[in-house]
Design a protein around this motif. Structure first.
Motif, mmCIF file in Angstrom:
data_model
loop_
_atom_site.group_PDB
_atom_site.id
_atom_site.type_symbol
_atom_site.label_atom_id
_atom_site.label_comp_id
_atom_site.label_asym_id
_atom_site.label_seq_id
_atom_site.Cartn_x
_atom_site.Cartn_y
_atom_site.Cartn_z
ATOM 1 N N TYR A 182 0.784 -1.149 0.028
ATOM 2 C CA TYR A 182 -0.008 0.027 -0.034
ATOM 3 C C TYR A 182 0.902 0.965 0.040
ATOM 4 C CZ TYR A 182 -3.630 3.417 1.034
ATOM 5 O OH TYR A 182 -4.278 4.498 1.300
ATOM 6 N N ASP A 183 2.068 1.291 0.710
ATOM 7 C CA ASP A 183 3.048 2.299 0.625
ATOM 8 C C ASP A 183 3.180 2.814 -0.933
ATOM 9 O OD1 ASP A 183 3.215 2.595 3.281
ATOM 10 O OD2 ASP A 183 5.213 1.702 3.328
ATOM 11 N N PHE A 184 3.650 1.791 -1.699
ATOM 12 C CA PHE A 184 3.975 1.797 -2.890
ATOM 13 C C PHE A 184 2.700 2.605 -3.710
ATOM 14 C CE2 PHE A 184 6.412 -0.351 -6.695
ATOM 15 C CZ PHE A 184 6.766 0.933 -7.388
ATOM 16 N N VAL A 185 1.562 2.155 -3.558
ATOM 17 C CA VAL A 185 0.253 3.009 -4.179
ATOM 18 C C VAL A 185 0.191 4.313 -3.597
ATOM 19 C CG1 VAL A 185 -2.465 2.789 -4.434
ATOM 20 C CG2 VAL A 185 -0.823 0.503 -4.614
ATOM 21 N N GLU A 186 0.225 4.657 -2.539
ATOM 22 C CA GLU A 186 0.175 5.783 -1.799
ATOM 23 C C GLU A 186 1.068 6.735 -2.264
ATOM 24 O OE1 GLU A 186 -2.059 8.261 0.545
ATOM 25 O OE2 GLU A 186 -2.533 6.440 0.060
ATOM 26 N N LEU A 187 2.449 6.221 -2.576
ATOM 27 C CA LEU A 187 3.553 7.336 -3.189
ATOM 28 C C LEU A 187 3.094 7.447 -4.711
ATOM 29 C CD1 LEU A 187 6.511 5.666 -1.423
ATOM 30 C CD2 LEU A 187 5.452 7.874 -0.976
ATOM 31 N N ALA A 188 2.958 6.427 -5.304
ATOM 32 C CA ALA A 188 2.471 6.537 -6.759
ATOM 33 C C ALA A 188 1.233 7.684 -7.045
ATOM 34 C CB ALA A 188 2.077 5.382 -7.317
ATOM 35 N N ARG A 189 0.390 7.684 -6.128
ATOM 36 C CA ARG A 189 -0.724 8.695 -6.122
ATOM 37 C C ARG A 189 -0.301 10.172 -5.469
ATOM 38 N NH1 ARG A 189 -5.554 4.769 -3.165
ATOM 39 N NH2 ARG A 189 -6.111 3.934 -5.194
ATOM 40 N N GLY A 192 3.681 10.632 -7.819
ATOM 41 C CA GLY A 192 4.054 10.116 -9.276
ATOM 42 C C GLY A 192 5.300 9.066 -9.125
ATOM 43 N N CYS A 193 5.548 8.584 -7.819
ATOM 44 C CA CYS A 193 6.570 7.407 -7.785
ATOM 45 C C CYS A 193 5.951 6.269 -8.644
ATOM 46 C CB CYS A 193 6.977 7.065 -6.442
ATOM 47 S SG CYS A 193 8.073 5.847 -6.043
ATOM 48 N N ARG A 194 7.033 5.813 -9.423
ATOM 49 C CA ARG A 194 6.885 4.731 -10.276
ATOM 50 C C ARG A 194 7.680 3.478 -9.789
ATOM 51 N NH1 ARG A 194 4.956 6.580 -15.251
ATOM 52 N NH2 ARG A 194 4.548 4.397 -15.817
ATOM 53 N N LEU A 195 8.780 3.728 -9.252
ATOM 54 C CA LEU A 195 9.620 2.557 -8.844
ATOM 55 C C LEU A 195 9.980 2.295 -7.554
ATOM 56 C CD1 LEU A 195 12.203 0.671 -9.716
ATOM 57 C CD2 LEU A 195 13.561 2.422 -9.924
ATOM 58 N N VAL A 210 3.619 -3.705 -7.009
ATOM 59 C CA VAL A 210 3.514 -3.236 -8.474
ATOM 60 C C VAL A 210 2.200 -3.811 -8.930
ATOM 61 C CG1 VAL A 210 4.426 -4.124 -10.903
ATOM 62 C CG2 VAL A 210 5.952 -3.532 -9.111
ATOM 63 N N ASP A 211 1.746 -5.242 -8.329
ATOM 64 C CA ASP A 211 0.344 -5.766 -8.604
ATOM 65 C C ASP A 211 -0.755 -5.040 -7.890
ATOM 66 O OD1 ASP A 211 -1.059 -8.174 -9.723
ATOM 67 O OD2 ASP A 211 -1.432 -8.425 -7.528
ATOM 68 N N LEU A 212 -0.474 -4.583 -6.693
ATOM 69 C CA LEU A 212 -1.606 -3.684 -5.989
ATOM 70 C C LEU A 212 -2.088 -2.604 -6.749
ATOM 71 C CD1 LEU A 212 -3.528 -3.323 -3.722
ATOM 72 C CD2 LEU A 212 -1.883 -2.584 -2.519
ATOM 73 N N THR A 218 -3.261 2.491 -10.616
ATOM 74 C CA THR A 218 -2.226 3.381 -10.768
ATOM 75 C C THR A 218 -1.419 3.182 -12.184
ATOM 76 O OG1 THR A 218 -0.259 2.206 -9.976
ATOM 77 C CG2 THR A 218 -1.531 3.530 -8.255
ATOM 78 N N GLU A 219 -0.475 4.150 -12.568
ATOM 79 C CA GLU A 219 0.134 4.169 -13.720
ATOM 80 C C GLU A 219 1.133 2.891 -13.629
ATOM 81 O OE1 GLU A 219 1.527 7.682 -16.093
ATOM 82 O OE2 GLU A 219 1.657 8.334 -13.920
#
Length: 417
Positions: A182-189, A192-195, A210-212, A218-219
């Motif tokens: 969920y951290d990854f998704v939240e940072l993407a939103r 714009g973090c993609r990696l 990545v899967d979530l 997300t992108e």
């Protein structure tokens, strides 16, 4: 060796950072345009980060140097849960006060290798407690938890290995991978973090993110891991007689840090020059050509450059000079690591075994005895031959200290307080 379009992946490949990537072509295209915002998460389990964390910090350094944007994510929230990866038993539950103290102690180290600010490629620091502690339990189950397959979660190394060893895994630990994803998704939103980058033991957790992201709209997100650190002889890197190689100077002195790199195996020198210094590859290749005893010169360069990057050039030069005086001139350098002992303890007579343990040169009295039998311990440069030897004021040098040594390269000063 693959030729990438982006400086970022070319640098990481040439210097030996790459282990796995979820999509090289997609990430390469993003990084080539300077649009690869990436993060690494750092849990606050101790007052200092260690060598393993330094490796991922260097990945963020080269990301920034190639025109992309790094994010250091403090794990104020995930530390409350505890990462089960690589552990046979549950991590201790830490209080919020302890986590906050650790976080404050850790934060300063990142500015040693990253540039923070408001520019397009300037680093930013965030804390996942900002969103994880605000999640409503029922909403989290409905909106996030429904995207996770328990069947798949049970196959993740962090879970599977614990179960195969019949070691208990708590429900809170089982949820760690959900929080990290969920951290990854939240940072993407938010940014714009993609990696997301990390050690190879984090591959499963990162791919979950990545899967979530795909499931939550997300992108396209990407995963990139670096190999876990081992020495040429196969041992896990980053351990000494004193314990872990910490990054904070108050936990592991600049001199000890310098000595750590000076003492690496010959076969590891070039590998570590690539990973832990910012020397150009042309200089590293010249050092790689050194043979025989000349390799020691390459080790000194490694030690000095790695220490300068983390602790500053002055500290690195002081450590170098301390080592030179100690080993080449036999002098007692004031900047050697110092351990204070109560004056009364010394006046009463202190057992030599206990003093070597207290100095951190050996882990136990038993190890000290074994070292004495092998001629490995010295007091004021004289070999210790009697394990019942007692240290007192008569052993103080004219500098007012007692120099304890193990082997030729490890020295600590005992100083009465």
């Amino acid at each position: 060796m693959t030729a990438f379009k982006s400086d970022f992946l070319n640098i990481l490949q040439e210097r030996g950072f790459i282990h796995q990537c979820s999509d090289f072509d997609g990430l390469d295209a993003l990084a080539a345009k300077g649009q690869a915002t990436a993060y690494v998460g750092y849990d606050c389990t101790a007052p200092s980060l260690h060598i393993g964390n330094y490796l991922t910090m260097m990945m963020l350094h080269w990301l920034q140097e190639s025109g992309n944007k790094p994010i250091t994510l403090m794990g104020g929230g995930t530390t409350m849960v505890g990462d089960p990866s690589g552990k046979d038993e549950s991590r201790a539950i830490r209080s919020i006060a302890e986590i906050e103290a650790n976080k404050a102690s850790i934060r300063g180290v990142f500015a040693k290798v990253l540039r923070y600010g408001n520019g397009a490629s300037d680093a930013i620091m965030l804390d996942n407690a900002e969103w994880l502690t605000k999640l409503n339990w029922i909403e989290m189950l409905r909106d996030i938890g429904r995207h996770f397959s328990v069947n798949r979660m049970l196959t993740m190394d962090s879970v599977r290995l614990r179960l195969e060893r019949e070691q208990e895994m708590s429900f809170i630990e089982f949820n760690y991978m959900v929080c990290q994803a969920y951290d990854f998704v939240e940072l993407a939103r938010r940014t714009g973090c993609r990696l997301q980058m990390g050690g190879s033991d984090q591959w499963g957790n990162i791919v979950n993110g990545v899967d979530l992201g795909r499931r939550m709209g997300t992108e396209q997100l990407y995963a990139l891991t670096t190999p876990l650190l081992t020495t040429a002889s196969g041992a896990k890197m980053g351990k000494t007689a004193q314990g872990a190689v910490w990054l904070n100077a108050d936990a592991f002195s600049p001199y000890d840090f310098w000595q750590y790199w000076r003492n690496v195996e010959d076969a590891d020198v070039v590998k570590f020059l690539k990973l832990f210094t910012i020397l150009p590859m042309s200089e590293i290749n010249k050092l790689a050509a050194l043979q025989g005893g000349e390799i020691n010169e390459a080790k000194k360069v490694l030690a000095t450059e790695a220490t300068a990057l983390l602790h500053g050039r002055d500290a690195a030069n002081t450590a170098f000079e301390t080592a030179r005086q100690t080993f080449e001139e036999g002098a007692i350098a004031e900047s050697l690591p110092t351990v204070e002992i109560p004056r009364g303890e010394l006046d009463a007579g202190a057992g030599v075994l206990a003093m070597f343990v207290k100095a951190g040169l050996v882990a136990s009295n038993g190890e000290a005895r074994r070292q004495i039998k092998g001629g490995g311990l010295r007091v004021n440069d004289a070999a210790v031959t009697d394990e019942k030897m007692v240290l007192n004021a008569a052993n103080l040098t004219q500098e007012g200290v007692i120099k304890l040594s193990m082997g030729k390269k490890k020295h600590v000063l005992l100083k009465p307080a």
